[in-house]
Design a protein around this motif. Sequence first.
Motif, PDB file in Angstrom:
ATOM      1  N   GLY A 117       0.780  -1.235   0.000  1.00 20.99           N
ATOM      2  CA  GLY A 117       0.000   0.000   0.000  1.00 20.99           C
ATOM      3  C   GLY A 117       0.809   1.280   0.000  1.00 20.99           C
ATOM      4  N   SER A 118       2.113   1.173  -0.146  1.00 18.33           N
ATOM      5  CA  SER A 118       2.968   2.363  -0.171  1.00 18.33           C
ATOM      6  C   SER A 118       2.657   3.209  -1.404  1.00 18.33           C
ATOM      7  CB  SER A 118       4.440   1.944  -0.202  1.00 18.33           C
ATOM      8  OG  SER A 118       5.251   3.046  -0.519  1.00 18.33           O
ATOM      9  N   GLN A 119       2.509   4.500  -1.187  1.00 21.07           N
ATOM     10  CA  GLN A 119       2.228   5.366  -2.333  1.00 21.07           C
ATOM     11  C   GLN A 119       3.488   5.954  -2.948  1.00 21.07           C
ATOM     12  OE1 GLN A 119      -0.922   8.195  -1.928  1.00 21.07           O
ATOM     13  NE2 GLN A 119      -2.381   6.644  -1.282  1.00 21.07           N
ATOM     14  N   ASN A 120       4.572   6.029  -2.201  1.00 22.49           N
ATOM     15  CA  ASN A 120       5.782   6.628  -2.754  1.00 22.49           C
ATOM     16  C   ASN A 120       6.347   5.809  -3.902  1.00 22.49           C
ATOM     17  OD1 ASN A 120       6.000   8.966  -1.305  1.00 22.49           O
ATOM     18  ND2 ASN A 120       7.409   8.143   0.214  1.00 22.49           N
ATOM     19  N   ILE A 121       6.929   6.529  -4.843  1.00 21.88           N
ATOM     20  CA  ILE A 121       7.693   5.894  -5.920  1.00 21.88           C
ATOM     21  C   ILE A 121       9.051   5.560  -5.309  1.00 21.88           C
ATOM     22  CG2 ILE A 121       8.726   6.225  -8.213  1.00 21.88           C
ATOM     23  CD1 ILE A 121       5.667   6.225  -8.321  1.00 21.88           C
ATOM     24  N   LYS A 122       9.492   4.323  -5.489  1.00 15.79           N
ATOM     25  CA  LYS A 122      10.723   3.882  -4.831  1.00 15.79           C
ATOM     26  C   LYS A 122      11.991   4.175  -5.643  1.00 15.79           C
ATOM     27  CE  LYS A 122       8.802   1.648  -1.292  1.00 15.79           C
ATOM     28  NZ  LYS A 122       7.729   2.469  -0.847  1.00 15.79           N
ATOM     29  N   TRP A 123      11.871   4.213  -6.979  1.00 19.04           N
ATOM     30  CA  TRP A 123      13.073   4.412  -7.799  1.00 19.04           C
ATOM     31  C   TRP A 123      12.670   4.764  -9.224  1.00 19.04           C
ATOM     32  CZ3 TRP A 123      17.465   5.160  -5.467  1.00 19.04           C
ATOM     33  CH2 TRP A 123      18.643   5.223  -6.210  1.00 19.04           C
ATOM     34  N   ASN A 124      13.673   5.088 -10.029  1.00 17.69           N
ATOM     35  CA  ASN A 124      13.478   5.383 -11.445  1.00 17.69           C
ATOM     36  C   ASN A 124      12.893   4.160 -12.164  1.00 17.69           C
ATOM     37  OD1 ASN A 124      14.922   7.936 -11.236  1.00 17.69           O
ATOM     38  ND2 ASN A 124      16.761   6.683 -11.043  1.00 17.69           N
ATOM     39  N   PHE A 125      12.148   4.425 -13.208  1.00 22.06           N
ATOM     40  CA  PHE A 125      11.567   3.409 -14.087  1.00 22.06           C
ATOM     41  C   PHE A 125      10.450   2.596 -13.426  1.00 22.06           C
ATOM     42  CE2 PHE A 125      15.309   4.732 -16.294  1.00 22.06           C
ATOM     43  CZ  PHE A 125      14.896   4.784 -17.612  1.00 22.06           C
ATOM     44  N   THR A 126       9.741   3.221 -12.477  1.00 22.37           N
ATOM     45  CA  THR A 126       8.472   2.672 -12.016  1.00 22.37           C
ATOM     46  C   THR A 126       7.490   2.946 -13.147  1.00 22.37           C
ATOM     47  OG1 THR A 126       8.992   3.076  -9.697  1.00 22.37           O
ATOM     48  CG2 THR A 126       6.651   2.868 -10.269  1.00 22.37           C
ATOM     49  N   LYS A 127       6.646   1.965 -13.451  1.00 20.20           N
ATOM     50  CA  LYS A 127       5.768   2.079 -14.620  1.00 20.20           C
ATOM     51  C   LYS A 127       4.303   1.959 -14.214  1.00 20.20           C
ATOM     52  CE  LYS A 127       9.448  -0.472 -16.734  1.00 20.20           C
ATOM     53  NZ  LYS A 127      10.053  -0.653 -15.406  1.00 20.20           N
ATOM     54  N   PRO A 136      -5.816   4.121 -14.497  1.00 18.89           N
ATOM     55  CA  PRO A 136      -4.643   3.310 -14.145  1.00 18.89           C
ATOM     56  C   PRO A 136      -5.057   1.869 -13.839  1.00 18.89           C
ATOM     57  CG  PRO A 136      -4.686   5.361 -12.906  1.00 18.89           C
ATOM     58  CD  PRO A 136      -6.014   5.232 -13.573  1.00 18.89           C
ATOM     59  N   VAL A 137      -4.393   0.921 -14.484  1.00 15.68           N
ATOM     60  CA  VAL A 137      -4.736  -0.483 -14.356  1.00 15.68           C
ATOM     61  C   VAL A 137      -3.720  -1.234 -13.494  1.00 15.68           C
ATOM     62  CG1 VAL A 137      -5.023  -2.636 -15.666  1.00 15.68           C
ATOM     63  CG2 VAL A 137      -5.901  -0.490 -16.580  1.00 15.68           C
ATOM     64  N   LYS A 138      -2.440  -0.914 -13.678  1.00  8.74           N
ATOM     65  CA  LYS A 138      -1.401  -1.673 -12.996  1.00  8.74           C
ATOM     66  C   LYS A 138      -0.161  -0.813 -12.783  1.00  8.74           C
ATOM     67  CE  LYS A 138      -0.079  -6.492 -13.000  1.00  8.74           C
ATOM     68  NZ  LYS A 138      -0.019  -7.742 -13.687  1.00  8.74           N
ATOM     69  N   ARG A 139       0.561  -1.136 -11.709  1.00  8.25           N
ATOM     70  CA  ARG A 139       1.837  -0.480 -11.394  1.00  8.25           C
ATOM     71  C   ARG A 139       2.916  -1.554 -11.394  1.00  8.25           C
ATOM     72  NH1 ARG A 139       2.705   3.469  -6.210  1.00  8.25           N
ATOM     73  NH2 ARG A 139       4.973   3.422  -6.076  1.00  8.25           N
ATOM     74  N   TYR A 140       4.078  -1.223 -11.972  1.00  5.46           N
ATOM     75  CA  TYR A 140       5.177  -2.180 -12.070  1.00  5.46           C
ATOM     76  C   TYR A 140       6.425  -1.607 -11.409  1.00  5.46           C
ATOM     77  CZ  TYR A 140       2.209  -3.914 -15.848  1.00  5.46           C
ATOM     78  OH  TYR A 140       1.147  -4.370 -16.592  1.00  5.46           O
ATOM     79  N   ALA A 141       7.159  -2.475 -10.741  1.00  7.69           N
ATOM     80  CA  ALA A 141       8.416  -2.093 -10.103  1.00  7.69           C
ATOM     81  C   ALA A 141       9.474  -1.770 -11.163  1.00  7.69           C
ATOM     82  CB  ALA A 141       8.892  -3.229  -9.208  1.00  7.69           C
ATOM     83  N   PRO A 142      10.490  -0.987 -10.789  1.00 10.19           N
ATOM     84  CA  PRO A 142      11.535  -0.604 -11.749  1.00 10.19           C
ATOM     85  C   PRO A 142      12.224  -1.777 -12.440  1.00 10.19           C
ATOM     86  CG  PRO A 142      11.716   0.709  -9.766  1.00 10.19           C
ATOM     87  CD  PRO A 142      10.671  -0.340  -9.490  1.00 10.19           C
ATOM     88  N   GLN A 143      12.420  -2.882 -11.720  1.00  9.30           N
ATOM     89  CA  GLN A 143      13.153  -4.007 -12.324  1.00  9.30           C
ATOM     90  C   GLN A 143      12.339  -4.784 -13.350  1.00  9.30           C
ATOM     91  OE1 GLN A 143      12.535  -3.523  -9.106  1.00  9.30           O
ATOM     92  NE2 GLN A 143      11.950  -5.395  -8.046  1.00  9.30           N
ATOM     93  N   VAL A 144      11.027  -4.536 -13.444  1.00 11.19           N
ATOM     94  CA  VAL A 144      10.207  -5.201 -14.464  1.00 11.19           C
ATOM     95  C   VAL A 144      10.557  -4.587 -15.818  1.00 11.19           C
ATOM     96  CG1 VAL A 144       7.870  -5.668 -15.276  1.00 11.19           C
ATOM     97  CG2 VAL A 144       8.358  -5.685 -12.815  1.00 11.19           C
ATOM     98  N   LYS A 145      11.035  -5.423 -16.718  1.00 11.01           N
ATOM     99  CA  LYS A 145      11.481  -4.944 -18.031  1.00 11.01           C
ATOM    100  C   LYS A 145      10.282  -4.658 -18.937  1.00 11.01           C
ATOM    101  CE  LYS A 145      15.901  -7.357 -17.953  1.00 11.01           C
ATOM    102  NZ  LYS A 145      15.856  -8.060 -16.674  1.00 11.01           N
TER     103      LYS A 145
END
Length: 157
Positions: A117-127, A136-145
């Motif tokens: 449930g964290s709202q902050n963006i953790k790093w570059n290339f969050t999608k 908005p349908v989905k959020r992806y972590a930076p490491q997801v290519k």
Amino acid sequence: MGIHHFKAIDITGKERELSEFKDKVILIVNTASKCGFTPQYAGLQELYKKYEGKLEVLAFPCNQFGKQEPGESNEIAEFCDLKFNVSFPIFDKIDVNGENTHPLYDYLKKERPGLLGSQNIKWNFTKFLIDKNGEPVKRYAPQVKPNELEKDIEELL
């Protein structure tokens, strides 16, 4: 509500309404030129070309993570063009966290929070993947290519 009522300044300094991307699937990414994930620009460009006319990739450079986007707008644009031949829209540098967070990112983070449930963006290339209605349908972590998103993109097309 959706993202279509938001505005943002593009890399050339022109204000753009996100409603211009209506009826398309959209991938919104906070980017940086000097990040370990920077090579993802190539994958984002591949997606943009593969689904040309149906998918928009919107890049929002951000300098909040390790100061990995120190350049001015013209330097960012030149880097993206020369290094990755980027042809999708790049916007002016913004904040994605904190008191100066761009309103679009306030909305995206509330609609699609991250892990636990964290709202902050953790790093570059969050999608963030957005449907044709601007939701908005989905959020992806930076490491997801980028190529790992194809199945989800195709479901929305």
